[in-house]
Design a protein around this motif. Structure first.
Motif, short mmCIF file in Angstrom:
data_model
loop_
_atom_site.label_atom_id
_atom_site.label_comp_id
_atom_site.label_asym_id
_atom_site.label_seq_id
_atom_site.Cartn_x
_atom_site.Cartn_y
_atom_site.Cartn_z
N ARG A 37 3.83 6.11 -5.38
CA ARG A 37 3.80 6.29 -6.85
C ARG A 37 2.80 7.37 -7.26
NH1 ARG A 37 4.01 0.37 -6.68
NH2 ARG A 37 6.14 -0.24 -7.18
N ALA A 38 1.78 7.61 -6.44
CA ALA A 38 0.72 8.55 -6.79
C ALA A 38 0.95 9.97 -6.26
CB ALA A 38 -0.62 8.02 -6.26
N ALA A 51 4.43 11.89 3.30
CA ALA A 51 4.07 10.87 2.32
C ALA A 51 3.52 9.64 3.05
CB ALA A 51 5.28 10.50 1.46
N VAL A 52 4.43 8.77 3.47
CA VAL A 52 4.10 7.58 4.27
C VAL A 52 5.11 7.52 5.40
CG1 VAL A 52 3.11 6.31 2.32
CG2 VAL A 52 5.53 6.03 2.88
N ASP A 86 0.83 -1.21 0.00
CA ASP A 86 0.00 0.00 0.00
C ASP A 86 0.87 1.25 0.00
OD1 ASP A 86 -2.28 -1.53 -0.01
OD2 ASP A 86 -2.79 -1.17 2.09
N LYS A 87 1.96 1.21 0.77
CA LYS A 87 2.85 2.37 0.82
C LYS A 87 3.47 2.64 -0.54
CE LYS A 87 4.29 2.41 5.67
NZ LYS A 87 5.43 2.39 6.57
N GLU A 135 0.76 16.89 1.43
CA GLU A 135 1.31 15.64 0.94
C GLU A 135 2.34 15.93 -0.16
OE1 GLU A 135 -0.85 11.60 0.23
OE2 GLU A 135 -0.99 12.77 -1.63
N GLY A 136 3.49 15.31 -0.07
CA GLY A 136 4.55 15.50 -1.05
C GLY A 136 5.56 16.58 -0.68
#
Length: 141
Positions: free
Chosen positions: A67-68, A93-94, A61-62, A79-80
């Motif tokens: 990738r997205a 991110a994660v 899942d991570k 995010e990012g």
């Protein structure tokens, strides 16, 4: 659970230990009184570890999430973004343990982590409150 409960528990304990180790090396914020008491320092480290910890430990899942994500420049915590918080660098991110990128040590914070809710949308130089403490977002990129 695809990986089984034992593996999941071990992964969460490992992530928590990595966070504790990482934040224990953070430089002191010179605007706050220095806490020499080991118990006080342990409590701060524990607060950070709890704040950064999350339950997203399924590595497939991570990878899909990574990738997205748009890792382009950001002007606010989102995010990012790569941020500097308490003298340490994080990527939103994660959740991850420490890693090195372009010679700089970073750690990943999940958008599901409680601390993300506190810092989301903050811009460089802004101070946010989390667990009764003021945290300054020193940089956002």
């Amino acid at each position: 659970m695809r990986n089984g409960g034992h593996v999941k528990t071990a992964a969460l304990h490992s992530a928590r230990d990595n966070y504790l180790d990482y934040v224990s090396t953070a430089r002191l914020d010179r605007s706050e009184p220095i806490e020499n008491d080991e118990q006080a320092q342990a409590e701060v480290a524990s607060d950070f570890a709890e704040a950064l910890d999350d339950t997203l430990d399924d590595y497939a899942d991570k990878l899909d999430k990574l990738r997205a994500i748009d890792f382009g420049p950001k002007s606010a915590v989102a995010e990012g973004a790569v941020i500097k918080l308490s003298g340490k660098y994080f990527v939103i991110a994660v959740s991850t343990s420490r890693f090195t990128c372009h010679g700089r040590e970073l750690m990943g914070i999940s958008t599901m982590a409680p601390i993300f809710e506190a810092i989301e949308g903050a811009r460089a130089g802004e101070t946010v409150q989390f667990n009764g403490r003021d945290l300054t977002v020193e940089a956002v990129a």
